[in-house]
Design an enzyme around this catalytic site. Structure first.
Site, short mmCIF file in Angstrom:
data_model
loop_
_atom_site.label_atom_id
_atom_site.label_comp_id
_atom_site.label_asym_id
_atom_site.label_seq_id
_atom_site.Cartn_x
_atom_site.Cartn_y
_atom_site.Cartn_z
N GLU A 1 49.29 47.35 38.51
CA GLU A 1 48.06 46.77 37.98
C GLU A 1 46.89 47.73 38.20
O GLU A 1 46.81 48.34 39.27
CB GLU A 1 47.82 45.44 38.73
N HIS B 1 44.35 34.77 42.53
CA HIS B 1 43.26 34.46 43.46
C HIS B 1 42.19 35.55 43.37
O HIS B 1 42.38 36.55 42.69
CB HIS B 1 43.80 34.36 44.88
P1 PGA Z 1 39.00 40.94 43.78
O1 PGA Z 1 40.37 41.72 43.82
O2 PGA Z 1 39.28 39.51 43.55
O3 PGA Z 1 38.42 41.22 45.13
O4 PGA Z 1 38.20 41.54 42.69
C1 PGA Z 1 41.60 41.22 43.44
C2 PGA Z 1 42.21 42.08 42.39
O5 PGA Z 1 41.67 43.16 42.07
O6 PGA Z 1 43.22 41.70 41.83
ZN ZN Z 2 43.28 43.68 40.49
#
Ligand code: PGA
Ligand code: ZN
Length: 423
Positions: free
Chosen positions: A294, A374
């Site tokens: 990702e 999340h």
């Molecule tokens: P974030 O990170 O919710 O702190 O932006 C999670 C992610 O990048 O998947």
């Molecule tokens: Zn991410």
């Protein structure tokens, strides 16, 4: 059907100790629903705005009283009297009231809180579980219930843990379709325990970061966590690549220097061009049993995503998070340009339920994977994302392994499984 009678918002605390907001919607039938909103620590630049007060005398400027005022005032006065079951109409109403591209005026946090609480109230009114209500409301064509598998962040670095590694998250994703959701959860937690022993053996700390994953200082490379995870899967008695595999979220926008067009891997004292970074990652493709990658490249580096996707060649999905920020237009562009083959879904990136669902429907139409997730910095105990994943037939949900605001998601998943009579 029942009309909205009242909408009331309040400030609550999110997992990082700063505020978020919670909304209660009551219907004329006296049924009602409640929802709270999460937000990220490494947010994409084009996400719906999280409207903060900026008043430094309260919570260092992170209060949400302004967004709450918008809910209790303008949003409530426009939505009261509308049918709660008309979710799309309600979301569209808020979008047009706000009038900005990124929900900057009323706040994506304000709009999403209302959007989700309305859906819960309408499901309650129909005496139906939320996941069933969502499937029906958005006309998801899927006769079967397929429960999402857990994708659990096991080691975290980047913005989530004082940059102990450059890449932000190293995950384990369950594989195969034989196990129940509860068995998948158990397997993952056994792998987490096995990982703890490995880290201790290596003299690394087992303190946890934002998402409840281990966040040790002293890891010597960005590749090392992958090795630890493969070993942990084996030590827990499972087969890497068959029962479980490794997922990575690089959150690469965080270490991309846009002007210089260089990726800065501090841990390894490397500054790489996009081509060099693609080559750096590519050495791992055949070497380890991956389930997904990702945000391996920056959200500002659209032209290089297709190159990486081509290298991966269908072995596992390349997921867009910051690149597409749960926005149908950006997701459409990613599909058309073959930049990504799956999408991370975060309700608060979109700012309304209907826009979030539209991203999932677009993925389903193209047979591409969705993974509701999340948030790192400000998660709440709301489990809406789990019902959404079940309704949309998502392959995975991405949630950290420990801390109450994370495990409540898995507990919800196991309850749904029981309710569906699948165990
Ligand atoms: P974030 O990170 O919710 O702190 O932006 C999670 C992610 O990048 O998947
Ligand atoms: Zn991410």
């Amino acid at each position: 059907m029942s009309k909205i009678k009242s909408i009331k918002a309040r400030e609550i605390l999110a997992s990082g100790g700063a505020p978020s907001l919670e909304v209660t919607v009551a219907l004329e039938s006296d049924k009602g629903g409640e929802a709270s909103v999460s937000y990220g620590a490494s947010a994409g630049s084009r996400e719906a705005t999280v409207l903060l007060d900026g008043d430094k005398t309260r919570y260092n400027g992170k209060g949400m009283l302004g967004a709450i005022k918008n809910i209790n005032g303008e949003i409530a006065s426009n939505l009261i009297g509308m049918e709660a079951a008309e979710q799309r109409k309600i979301d569209e109403k808020m979008i047009s009231l706000d009038g900005t591209e990124n929900k900057a005026r009323l706040g994506g946090n304000a709009m999403l809180g209302v959007s989700l609480a309305v859906a819960r109230a309408a499901a309650e009114e129909e005496k139906t579980p939320l996941y069933r209500y969502l499937r029906k409301t958005y006309g998801v064509e899927d006769a079967e219930w397929r429960l999402p598998k857990p994708m659990i962040v096991m080691i975290e670095g980047g913005k989530h843990a004082d940059e102990t590694t450059d890449l932000q998250e190293f995950m384990v994703g369950a594989m195969g379709s034989d196990r129940t959701a509860a068995e998948n959860v158990r397997m993952e937690m056994e792998i987490y325990e096995a990982l703890k022993k490995i880290l201790k053996r290596e003299g690394l700390s087992t303190n946890v970061g934002n998402e409840g994953a281990f966040a040790p200082n002293g890891i010597i490379s960005n590749e090392k966590p992958i090795e630890y995870l493969v070993e942990a899967i084996k030590n827990a008695g499972y087969q890497p690549g068959i029962d479980a595999g490794v997922g990575i979220d690089a959150a690469a926008s965080e270490f991309f220097d846009e002007k210089a067009k260089r990726y800065k891997l501090k841990l390894e004292r490397k500054e790489l061009t996009p081509e060099e970074l693609v080559a750096y990652y590519s050495q791992w493709i055949e070497k380890y049993p991956f389930v997904s990658w990702e945000d391996m490249l920056s959200e500002f580096d659209w032209e290089n995503w297709p190159k990486l996707l081509e290298k991966i060649g269908g072995r596992f999905p390349l997921i867009a998070d910051d690149l597409t920020v749960t926005n149908s237009k950006l997701w459409q562009r990613a599909i058309e340009t073959k930049a990504a083959s799956a999408i991370l879904i975060k309700l608060n990136q979109a700012g309304t339920l209907s826009e979030t669902v539209d991203c999932c429907l677009l993925a389903n139409k193209h047979n591409l994977m969705t993974m509701p997730s999340h948030r790192g910095g400000g998660e709440t105990n709301d489990t809406f994302m789990v019902d959404l994943a079940v309704a949309m037939g998502s392959e995975y949900i991405k949630v950290g392994p420990t801390r109450g605001e994370r495990v409540c998601k898995y507990n919800r998943l196991m309850r749904i499984e029981e309710e569906l009579g699948e165990r």
